[in-house]
Design a protein around this motif. Sequence first.
Motif, PDB file in Angstrom:
ATOM      1  N   ARG A 275      19.083  16.854  23.285  1.00 55.43           N
ATOM      2  CA  ARG A 275      20.210  16.620  22.373  1.00 55.43           C
ATOM      3  C   ARG A 275      20.953  15.318  22.718  1.00 55.43           C
ATOM      4  O   ARG A 275      21.470  14.656  21.846  1.00 55.43           O
ATOM      5  CB  ARG A 275      21.158  17.808  22.364  1.00 55.43           C
ATOM      6  N   TYR A 276      20.968  14.995  24.027  1.00 52.99           N
ATOM      7  CA  TYR A 276      21.706  13.793  24.418  1.00 52.99           C
ATOM      8  C   TYR A 276      20.976  12.513  24.017  1.00 52.99           C
ATOM      9  O   TYR A 276      21.594  11.471  23.876  1.00 52.99           O
ATOM     10  CB  TYR A 276      21.981  13.805  25.925  1.00 52.99           C
ATOM     11  N   THR A 277      19.678  12.604  23.865  1.00 49.36           N
ATOM     12  CA  THR A 277      18.926  11.445  23.376  1.00 49.36           C
ATOM     13  C   THR A 277      19.037  11.363  21.858  1.00 49.36           C
ATOM     14  O   THR A 277      19.271  10.295  21.294  1.00 49.36           O
ATOM     15  CB  THR A 277      17.446  11.555  23.813  1.00 49.36           C
ATOM     16  N   PHE A 278      18.927  12.507  21.213  1.00 49.35           N
ATOM     17  CA  PHE A 278      18.926  12.507  19.748  1.00 49.35           C
ATOM     18  C   PHE A 278      20.314  12.290  19.138  1.00 49.35           C
ATOM     19  O   PHE A 278      20.402  12.005  17.949  1.00 49.35           O
ATOM     20  CB  PHE A 278      18.304  13.813  19.218  1.00 49.35           C
ATOM     21  N   VAL A 279      21.352  12.432  19.931  1.00 46.72           N
ATOM     22  CA  VAL A 279      22.694  12.202  19.376  1.00 46.72           C
ATOM     23  C   VAL A 279      23.058  10.707  19.415  1.00 46.72           C
ATOM     24  O   VAL A 279      24.050  10.280  18.844  1.00 46.72           O
ATOM     25  CB  VAL A 279      23.747  13.080  20.122  1.00 46.72           C
ATOM     26  N   THR A 280      22.233   9.907  20.074  1.00 48.78           N
ATOM     27  CA  THR A 280      22.478   8.463  20.130  1.00 48.78           C
ATOM     28  C   THR A 280      21.893   7.796  18.864  1.00 48.78           C
ATOM     29  O   THR A 280      21.017   8.376  18.225  1.00 48.78           O
ATOM     30  CB  THR A 280      21.837   7.829  21.385  1.00 48.78           C
TER      31      THR A 280
ATOM     32  N   ASP B  70      12.967  14.725  11.255  1.00 50.46           N
ATOM     33  CA  ASP B  70      13.818  15.299  10.217  1.00 50.46           C
ATOM     34  C   ASP B  70      13.636  16.820  10.155  1.00 50.46           C
ATOM     35  O   ASP B  70      14.603  17.567  10.026  1.00 50.46           O
ATOM     36  CB  ASP B  70      13.463  14.650   8.868  1.00 50.46           C
TER      37      ASP B  70
ATOM     38  N   ALA C 116      12.744  18.655  12.623  1.00 50.17           N
ATOM     39  CA  ALA C 116      13.372  19.204  13.826  1.00 50.17           C
ATOM     40  C   ALA C 116      14.878  19.395  13.606  1.00 50.17           C
ATOM     41  O   ALA C 116      15.469  20.354  14.096  1.00 50.17           O
ATOM     42  CB  ALA C 116      13.123  18.285  15.014  1.00 50.17           C
ATOM     43  N   ARG C 117      15.496  18.493  12.849  1.00 49.78           N
ATOM     44  CA  ARG C 117      16.930  18.634  12.544  1.00 49.78           C
ATOM     45  C   ARG C 117      17.168  19.834  11.633  1.00 49.78           C
ATOM     46  O   ARG C 117      18.158  20.545  11.778  1.00 49.78           O
ATOM     47  CB  ARG C 117      17.451  17.383  11.835  1.00 49.78           C
ATOM     48  N   LYS C 118      16.254  20.024  10.691  1.00 48.01           N
ATOM     49  CA  LYS C 118      16.421  21.140   9.752  1.00 48.01           C
ATOM     50  C   LYS C 118      16.197  22.480  10.437  1.00 48.01           C
ATOM     51  O   LYS C 118      16.843  23.458  10.132  1.00 48.01           O
ATOM     52  CB  LYS C 118      15.403  21.005   8.614  1.00 48.01           C
ATOM     53  N   ARG C 119      15.252  22.506  11.363  1.00 46.87           N
ATOM     54  CA  ARG C 119      14.862  23.778  11.984  1.00 46.87           C
ATOM     55  C   ARG C 119      15.601  24.083  13.278  1.00 46.87           C
ATOM     56  O   ARG C 119      15.425  25.140  13.862  1.00 46.87           O
ATOM     57  CB  ARG C 119      13.373  23.768  12.276  1.00 46.87           C
ATOM     58  N   GLY C 120      16.364  23.123  13.757  1.00 42.18           N
ATOM     59  CA  GLY C 120      17.113  23.355  14.991  1.00 42.18           C
ATOM     60  C   GLY C 120      16.284  23.174  16.251  1.00 42.18           C
ATOM     61  O   GLY C 120      16.663  23.653  17.321  1.00 42.18           O
TER      62      GLY C 120
ATOM     63  N   VAL D 136      15.735  20.514  18.014  1.00 43.37           N
ATOM     64  CA  VAL D 136      16.394  19.669  19.022  1.00 43.37           C
ATOM     65  C   VAL D 136      17.363  20.490  19.862  1.00 43.37           C
ATOM     66  O   VAL D 136      17.381  20.382  21.095  1.00 43.37           O
ATOM     67  CB  VAL D 136      17.127  18.491  18.330  1.00 43.37           C
ATOM     68  N   THR D 137      18.146  21.342  19.204  1.00 46.45           N
ATOM     69  CA  THR D 137      19.106  22.146  19.966  1.00 46.45           C
ATOM     70  C   THR D 137      18.385  23.224  20.782  1.00 46.45           C
ATOM     71  O   THR D 137      18.786  23.531  21.888  1.00 46.45           O
ATOM     72  CB  THR D 137      20.174  22.776  19.040  1.00 46.45           C
TER      73      THR D 137
ATOM     74  N   SER E  48      17.254  22.087  24.042  1.00 51.19           N
ATOM     75  CA  SER E  48      18.336  21.655  24.937  1.00 51.19           C
ATOM     76  C   SER E  48      19.020  22.856  25.585  1.00 51.19           C
ATOM     77  O   SER E  48      20.045  22.713  26.230  1.00 51.19           O
ATOM     78  CB  SER E  48      19.361  20.845  24.146  1.00 51.19           C
TER      79      SER E  48
END
Lengths: 302, 266
Positions: free
Chosen positions: B93-98, B253, B255-259, B261-262, B265
Motif C-alpha cells: 500500500r505504501y508503494t501504491f499510494v505514491t 486497475d 487490483a484497485r477494484k478488488r482490493g 493492494v490492501t 498489506s
Amino acid sequence: MHSVECEDVWMIYRSLFSEKVALKEVNLKIPRNKIYGILGPNGAGKTTLISLMATLLRQTRGRIEVLGYDTISEFREIRKRINIASGNPNLIWSLTVYENLRYYSLLYGINDRKAVEELIKEFELEEFRDVEFNKLSTGSKQKLILARAFVNNPELVFLDEPTKGLDPPVARRLREKIRFLQKDLGITIVLTTHYMSEAEMLCDRITFINRGKIVAEGTKEELKRLLKMRDKITIEIEGIVPDLRLEGVFAVERDGNQLSFYVDSAEARLWEIAKEVARFGRIKNISVKEVDLEDVFNELAK
Amino acid sequence: MSSTNLRSEIYKTIGFTYRNYIITKRNFFTLFETLFWPIIGLISVGLMGAYLNLDKNYLAFILIGAVTLSVLQVSQLDVAYVLLFDMWSKSLRYTFVTPISIFNMIFGAWFFGAFRGLVAFLILVVSGKFLFDLNLLIDPVGLFIFLLGIFLSAMIIGTLTCSLLLIFGYRAEVSAWTLTAIFMLLCGIYYPVTLLPPGLREMAYAIPLTHFLEFYRSFYGFSPSTNNPALIGYSLSFLFLILLFLTLMWASDRARKRGTVTQFSE
C-alpha cells in the motif's frame, strides 16, 4: 472547499462466487485543516473507506473527490498531495530508517537528503537512523511509518489506527505528535481508531460507521446531543431489578448488580430513578458522570 | 513534459533502482544469484561439452545458452522482485499510494537488473575464457545488440510476472523463478529450435529471445533460420512490451477494484 467529498459511495468486493458489500450509500464531507475521525466496530468498513479516499481502492459506485480531484480519473494528482500511515507497521525489512525514508521520498519525485535527515530528527529517530526496519521496536516502527507519511509534505494524511498495539506512554506521545503536526503544518488528518479516548483527544469531527453505513456524523458534542444522551447514572444495588421504563432514560445497561442509565439530565432524573430502583433492593452506591464518546459509540454500534 | 516533471519522473524511477540496490547489497541470497549460480551453470555445461568432445564452435553454441540463461535469470529477477519485495514485507500500500506509474516501477527495477546481469555476464566472459577458451567478445556491436536483447527479454518476463502477481496473488510467486526456464526451453537453450516438435517450434519463433540467440550464434558459424534475427527479435520485444504494459495497467486497475493492494498489506 472540503478535503474529501463522498457522494453515494458503494464498495462491493466481488470474486468469482461471492459478493460482499463493504460500504453502502456513504455521503460524507470532510472539512479542511481538521482532524477527522472515522469510528466503528471491527469490520464496519473504516479501512475500506480510508483506502478509497487514499486511492488504494476503486469504488463500485458513487463519486469521491479528494482535494478537488476525482479519485478515479485524477488519482495520480491526489497521490502527490496525500499520504497514509497504518497501524500495521510494515515497510521493506532490510532497509534502514534512513533508506526507507529516502526511498519513499524518491517515489514522490523528491531528491532531498537534508529533508530526510530533518524528518528523522523531527520524529526522534536519530539513534535508529542506520537500523534496519525489522530490527526496530514496534514503537519505533510506528514512528517511522508516521514519518514516512510526511515525506511529501502532504496536505492530507490518512492514519489507519496509528497507535494500534502500542504501549500507553508511546501511544500518548504519538497522539501528541499527531496533534502537534496537524496544528503546526495546518493539514487535514483523517484517522480511524478503536480507542475512544484517542478520538476524544484528537478529533474535531467524527463519523460513526457500522455495517458499511454512516450512522452519525458531527462534533463530539453534536453526537452526544444527537442521541440526547448527556449523563450516565450508575447505581449498584443488592437485589434484582426488573426492566424499567422511565421518562428521560434513553438506554439502560446491566453489569451484574450494577445498572447504568443514560439520561438527558442527571439533575432532573436522578431522584426519580433512585426512588424506583430502591423498590427492589438496597442501593449500595450511586455515581454520575457525563457521557463520553465510548458510550455514544456503544449505543451507535448496537 | 516540463523539466521539473521530467526530473520528478527520473527520481521516481531511480527510487526503485535504489531500493533494489540496497536489498541486493544487504542480502546474501541475491549476491549468490549474481555470482554463484551463473558460474556453476557455466562450469557444469562446459565440462559436459568437454566430456562429449565437442568442437570449439559447438561448445560455444551450448555455452552461449548457459550464459544467456544466467544473465536472463539474474536480470529478470530484479523486475519480478519489484512487487514481490513489497508483497513479502506487506508494504504494497505504501508503494501504491505514491504517484508512481508502472513505467517508473518496471524501468527502475530493470536498470538495476540489467546492471546485475552485466556483472554476471562479465564474470562469465572471464570464466569462459579462462576455463574453456570461449571468446564471448567476438563482435562488440553484435554483443551489444545481443545483450540488450537479453535485457529486454528480462523486462518482458519480469513484467509478465508482475502482472500475474497482481492478478493471481501469491499463487503466481513461483513464476518469478520458473518463467525463465520455460522461455529458455522453448528458445533453444542448448539446441536449435528446429529440433522442437511442430507447435512448440512456432511458439519458439514467437519469442524474441529465440531470435537473439540465433543472432549471436551466427557469429560462431550457425546460420539463423531468418534473414534478420536481431530486427525480428527487437520488433517482437517491443510488441510484447506494449501488450504487457497494457496488461499490467489493467491488472493494477483490477487490483484497485478488488482490493488486492490492501489485502497484500495486511
